[in-house]
Design an enzyme around this catalytic site. Structure first.
Site, PDB file in Angstrom:
ATOM      1  N   ARG A 320      43.403  -4.439  -4.923  1.00  0.00           N
ATOM      2  CA  ARG A 320      44.356  -3.878  -5.878  1.00  0.00           C
ATOM      3  C   ARG A 320      44.464  -2.377  -5.635  1.00  0.00           C
ATOM      4  NH1 ARG A 320      46.069  -8.034  -6.278  1.00  0.00           N
ATOM      5  NH2 ARG A 320      46.477  -9.363  -8.094  1.00  0.00           N
ATOM      6  N   GLU A 349      53.721  -0.862  -8.111  1.00  0.00           N
ATOM      7  CA  GLU A 349      54.390  -1.701  -7.102  1.00  0.00           C
ATOM      8  C   GLU A 349      55.818  -1.998  -7.552  1.00  0.00           C
ATOM      9  OE1 GLU A 349      51.947  -5.079  -6.104  1.00  0.00           O
ATOM     10  OE2 GLU A 349      50.376  -3.807  -5.288  1.00  0.00           O
ATOM     11  N   HIS A 368      52.449  -6.029  -0.584  1.00  0.00           N
ATOM     12  CA  HIS A 368      51.636  -7.020  -1.318  1.00  0.00           C
ATOM     13  C   HIS A 368      51.871  -8.429  -0.758  1.00  0.00           C
ATOM     14  CE1 HIS A 368      49.582  -7.780  -5.455  1.00  0.00           C
ATOM     15  NE2 HIS A 368      49.192  -8.681  -4.553  1.00  0.00           N
TER      16      HIS A 368
HETATM   17  N1  LIG Z   1      46.702  -8.803  -1.652  1.00  0.00           N
HETATM   18  C1  LIG Z   1      46.812  -9.986  -2.142  1.00  0.00           C
HETATM   19  O1  LIG Z   1      47.858 -10.600  -2.114  1.00  0.00           O
HETATM   20  C2  LIG Z   1      45.609 -10.622  -2.742  1.00  0.00           C
HETATM   21  C3  LIG Z   1      45.389 -12.003  -2.609  1.00  0.00           C
HETATM   22  C4  LIG Z   1      44.257 -12.556  -3.178  1.00  0.00           C
HETATM   23  C5  LIG Z   1      43.373 -11.762  -3.880  1.00  0.00           C
HETATM   24  N2  LIG Z   1      43.653 -10.450  -4.020  1.00  0.00           N
HETATM   25  C6  LIG Z   1      42.729  -9.580  -4.730  1.00  0.00           C
HETATM   26  O2  LIG Z   1      41.511  -9.555  -4.020  1.00  0.00           O
HETATM   27  C7  LIG Z   1      40.430  -9.351  -4.899  1.00  0.00           C
HETATM   28  C8  LIG Z   1      39.356 -10.378  -4.628  1.00  0.00           C
HETATM   29  O3  LIG Z   1      39.836 -11.680  -4.857  1.00  0.00           O
HETATM   30  P1  LIG Z   1      38.809 -12.907  -4.786  1.00  0.00           P
HETATM   31  O4  LIG Z   1      39.617 -14.144  -4.869  1.00  0.00           O
HETATM   32  O5  LIG Z   1      37.882 -12.709  -3.659  1.00  0.00           O
HETATM   33  O6  LIG Z   1      38.043 -12.664  -6.148  1.00  0.00           O
HETATM   34  P2  LIG Z   1      36.530 -13.037  -6.434  1.00  0.00           P
HETATM   35  O7  LIG Z   1      36.393 -12.969  -7.907  1.00  0.00           O
HETATM   36  O8  LIG Z   1      36.156 -14.284  -5.741  1.00  0.00           O
HETATM   37  O9  LIG Z   1      35.706 -11.840  -5.785  1.00  0.00           O
HETATM   38  C9  LIG Z   1      35.624 -10.566  -6.323  1.00  0.00           C
HETATM   39  C10 LIG Z   1      34.227 -10.072  -6.059  1.00  0.00           C
HETATM   40  O10 LIG Z   1      34.171  -8.698  -6.432  1.00  0.00           O
HETATM   41  C11 LIG Z   1      32.890  -8.472  -6.962  1.00  0.00           C
HETATM   42  N3  LIG Z   1      32.852  -7.241  -7.726  1.00  0.00           N
HETATM   43  C12 LIG Z   1      33.126  -7.045  -9.033  1.00  0.00           C
HETATM   44  N4  LIG Z   1      32.944  -5.748  -9.342  1.00  0.00           N
HETATM   45  C13 LIG Z   1      32.541  -5.137  -8.208  1.00  0.00           C
HETATM   46  C14 LIG Z   1      32.190  -3.798  -7.889  1.00  0.00           C
HETATM   47  N5  LIG Z   1      32.220  -2.829  -8.816  1.00  0.00           N
HETATM   48  N6  LIG Z   1      31.818  -3.515  -6.626  1.00  0.00           N
HETATM   49  C15 LIG Z   1      31.784  -4.478  -5.681  1.00  0.00           C
HETATM   50  N7  LIG Z   1      32.104  -5.775  -5.931  1.00  0.00           N
HETATM   51  C16 LIG Z   1      32.487  -6.072  -7.174  1.00  0.00           C
HETATM   52  C17 LIG Z   1      32.620  -9.707  -7.782  1.00  0.00           C
HETATM   53  O11 LIG Z   1      31.238  -9.871  -8.007  1.00  0.00           O
HETATM   54  C18 LIG Z   1      33.182 -10.790  -6.893  1.00  0.00           C
HETATM   55  O12 LIG Z   1      32.171 -11.326  -6.051  1.00  0.00           O
HETATM   56  C19 LIG Z   1      41.036  -9.364  -6.287  1.00  0.00           C
HETATM   57  O13 LIG Z   1      41.291  -8.047  -6.688  1.00  0.00           O
HETATM   58  C20 LIG Z   1      42.338 -10.080  -6.105  1.00  0.00           C
HETATM   59  O14 LIG Z   1      43.246  -9.729  -7.077  1.00  0.00           O
HETATM   60  C21 LIG Z   1      44.726  -9.867  -3.467  1.00  0.00           C
HETATM   61  O1  LIG Z   2      45.789 -11.639  -6.889  1.00  0.00           O
HETATM   62  C1  LIG Z   2      46.444 -12.335  -6.153  1.00  0.00           C
HETATM   63  O2  LIG Z   2      46.381 -13.578  -6.156  1.00  0.00           O
HETATM   64  C2  LIG Z   2      47.307 -11.692  -5.137  1.00  0.00           C
HETATM   65  O3  LIG Z   2      47.386 -10.337  -5.346  1.00  0.00           O
HETATM   66  C3  LIG Z   2      48.619 -12.337  -4.987  1.00  0.00           C
HETATM   67  O4  LIG Z   2      49.585 -11.789  -5.832  1.00  0.00           O
HETATM   68  P1  LIG Z   2      51.053 -12.396  -5.785  1.00  0.00           P
HETATM   69  O5  LIG Z   2      50.984 -13.732  -6.417  1.00  0.00           O
HETATM   70  O6  LIG Z   2      51.896 -11.455  -6.560  1.00  0.00           O
HETATM   71  O7  LIG Z   2      51.449 -12.494  -4.350  1.00  0.00           O
END
Ligand SMILES: NC(=O)c1ccc[n+]([C@@H]2O[C@H](COP(=O)([O-])OP(=O)(O)OC[C@H]3O[C@@H](n4cnc5c(N)ncnc54)[C@H](O)[C@@H]3O)[C@@H](O)[C@H]2O)c1
Ligand SMILES: O=C(O)[C@H](O)COP(=O)(O)O
Length: 619
Positions: A320, A349, A368
């Protein structure tokens, strides 16, 4: 005579007119007992008086469907009631951002689906009061105003993805609205995008591409750096972070990770060392961000923390935008502390067109796109559609964010009815017996359900799974939990649950254990949730319908006497079970009845000489 009565350690149902269901029973308690993790759990909200719970017709249909599946009674008995659904208005589901077709098909088969993209905040608030469910991605801000405008109609918000930082969870909880997400389906897509950004940043792919298209051929300008042998710090070792780590190891990188909550053995299994935040910053050549955005992680990468990084570090962010102080990152890029950054996410965004960060020559950006593969989007759509439909049906998904969920509600409801006066409960202890390692047992769901069962009958306010814990705290109810390792089948996560209420008087003295607290225990048998212990007495009573508990002198003829009284008052008994301390001493009868006995029949039961006390309980 209590011919089939049994000792407290060996309890036998005496007779039953209820068929024992198969393992496919949708009994809510069964579902929770057999599914603490990880698949969506099929559970019924059996509450009333609820904006949040499913429309009455859905509850009726579910109950009847369950009855059809589990009963030996003729199907026709229920068919008319099942037809009720034909006249019930379908729920309205608003989809405010693009969702995969497979998910839309699931939603359309259940409700009226309206896809309205790019709604302004005002238009969303205007529309929401007509909607039972809202499905969003990261682009829709589901603020407190949305919940206020919903006026109690909105039952569930489905986030088609992982991050729920665009949903005001506190407001959702206060308004009794469930928030579910789709945490699994886009993990690989996000990890692959992270790796794509890592490699393209290291080799200047996007800059070189743009330069050729601008008519240039700059081979020496775009000499990159290698990944092999470099140290990558994965910040947040969750689903995406651990997949990035696996892939980076495949590229020959030395991977370390920082995650305050990640288990060391999970990291070890991937061959990754867990390190402190500062250690990660000081050691890494590349840093990849994978933590959620929340008040703790907001702008966690700032001037101070950039200063702790190795000069020339390269940063990837597919988590994020808000975890980085973007102005500080521009400063770090300008000073060369950060050599390059590859960013998929931004604080705002889309970011401003003239954003210094986006325009920086050492920054690679994508809009994104982490979750944006065809495969991930179809998967996410199905995942969220199933969770939302389940929630509207009155079932509860394991991906519910703001509800520590799942039933055991009846145990709670039963326990509170044993308290004399029903109020004044201050302290509840829940004891879970399980073959699982206590650390692997997530009991939030069970606890919320039990809490709901306890406080709903003694609370004027509307209680659901979302606000049960919150309301309990407000009422000063202290709930403690104990996990006991049981020598039971590991196939079923929970062997039994005991509910203890201390410092209260009971209207049924037999429910008070030797330690002075009201104590009852439940477990699943033959696919049906059962009450298995009341105080020191073992019983075997199905937790369905209504229940009469009697304590009597253990002597012949008691079952017949009570059965006759109920029969004369046209109350159908569906089971009876007897437990006792020891032979010819005291016994306890649990009698399941289909109808609520009238006062006369209860008085007659009370007059049977050997009946010492009895209580009627509604489940
Ligand atoms: N760019 C995209 O389109 C996209 C897609 C999927 C997920 N994401 C983002 O990626 C991130 C991770 O997603 P995920 O599915 O792996 O989630 P998840 O919950 O499986 O993993 C997140 C991890 O972060 C850890 N965490 C929490 N606070 C922390 C800190 N202060 N320092 C270090 N680690 C910490 C948690 O313990 C957890 O293991 C989220 O922010 C999600 O929104 C973005
Ligand atoms: O947190 C998520 O799952 C990702 O950031 C994906 O976001 P989106 O659904 O807007 O592509």
């Amino acid at each position: 005579m209590a011919a089939s009565s049994s000792s407290s350690s060996s309890i036998k149902p005496i007779f039953t007119t209820r068929s024992k269901s198969s393992n496919s029973s949708k009994s809510s308690l069964l579902s929770f007992l057999h599914n603490t993790n990880p698949k969506p759990i099929s559970l019924k909200f059996s509450s009333h008086n609820s904006n949040y719970t499913t429309p009455p017709s859905f509850t009726i249909r579910n109950s009847l469907q369950t009855a059809l599946e589990t009963s030996e009674l003729p199907v026709s008995k229920f068919q008319d009631d099942l037809n009720l659904q034909a006249v019930t208005p379908k729920p309205t589901i608003l989809v405010s951002e693009k969702l995969g077709e497979a998910g839309l098909a699931i939603l359309r088969s259940f409700g009226n689906v309206e896809c309205l993209y790019d709604l302004s905040p005002e238009a969303l608030c205007e529309k929401i009061s007509q909607c039972d469910a809202l499905i969003v991605r990261s682009g829709t801000k589901v603020t407190r105003s949305v919940f206020e405008a919903a006026n109690g109609k909105l039952k569930v918000v489905g986030r088609a993805g992982v991050g729920i930082d665009n949903v005001d969870l506190q407001a959702a909880t206060e308004f009794g609205c469930l928030v579910v997400n789709a945490p699994i389906a886009n993990t690989v897509a996000a990890a692959e995008h992270g790796i794509a950004l890592l490699a393209s940043m290291a080799r200047n792919v996007s800059q070189a591409d743009a330069s050729i298209k601008a008519g240039k051929w700059l081979r020496s300008k775009y000499v990159g750096v290698s990944l092999v042998g470099k140290t990558l710090a994965v910040m947040g070792f969750g689903k995406v972070g651990s997949e990035v780590a696996r892939r980076a190891k495949g590229l020959g990188m030395n991977v370390i990770a920082h995650d305050p909550y990640a288990p060391a053995d999970k990291a070890r299994a991937v061959g990754v060392e867990l390190v402190s935040f500062d250690q990660a910053l000081a050691t890494a050549d590349f840093i990849s961000l994978h933590m959620p955005l929340n008040p703790t992680t907001s702008k966690i990468f700032n001037d101070e923390t950039f200063a702790k990084m190795k000069k020339g570090v390269r940063i990837v962010n597919v988590a994020r935008g808000g975890v980085i102080d973007e102005e500080a990152l521009v400063r770090a890029l300008d000073s060369g502390v950060v050599a390059q950054a590859a960013l998929d996410v931004f604080t705002e965004e889309p970011p401003a067109k003239d954003s210094k960060l986006v325009q920086h020559e050492n920054v690679t950006v994508t809009p994104h796109l982490g979750a944006s593969t065809k495969e991930a989007q179809e998967g996410v759509a199905i995942e969220i559609a199933e969770a939302v439909v389940g929630a509207l049906r009155g079932e509860l998904s394991a991906t519910a964010i703001n509800a520590p969920m799942v039933p055991s509600e009846k145990l709670g409801r039963l326990a509170v009815q044993l308290v004399s006066g029903g109020s004044g409960i201050k302290s509840v202890k829940l004891i879970y017996r399980s073959a699982r390692d206590p650390d692997d047992l997530d009991t939030r769901i069970l606890r919320a359900m039990i809490t709901k069962g306890i406080i709903e009958p003694i609370s004027a306010s509307f209680i659901n799974l979302v606000n049960a814990d919150f309301t309990a705290k407000q009422k000063g109810l202290r709930i403690s939990e104990e996990r006991v390792v049981a020598d039971s089948s590991p196939e079923f996560p929970i062997d039994s649950i005991q509910v203890q209420l201390s410092n209260v008087d009971s209207k049924f003295a037999a429910a008070v254990s030797e330690n002075g607290e009201i104590s009852i225990e439940g477990k699943v048998k033959f696919g049906i949730p059962h009450l298995t212990r009341v105080g020191s007495f073992g019983v075997d009573a199905s937790l369905e319908g209504n229940l009469i508990l009697c304590r009597q002198v253990d002597q012949p003829g008691m079952i017949g006497k009570v059965g006759n009284i109920l029969g004369e008052h046209n109350v159908n008994v569906n089971f009876m079970s007897v437990g006792r301390t020891f032979r010819r001493n005291h016994g306890i009868m649990a009698i399941g009845v289909d109808e609520e006995p009238n006062q006369d029949s209860l008085k007659e039961i009370g007059k049977v000489p050997a009946i010492e006390e009895f209580v009627f309980l509604k489940l």
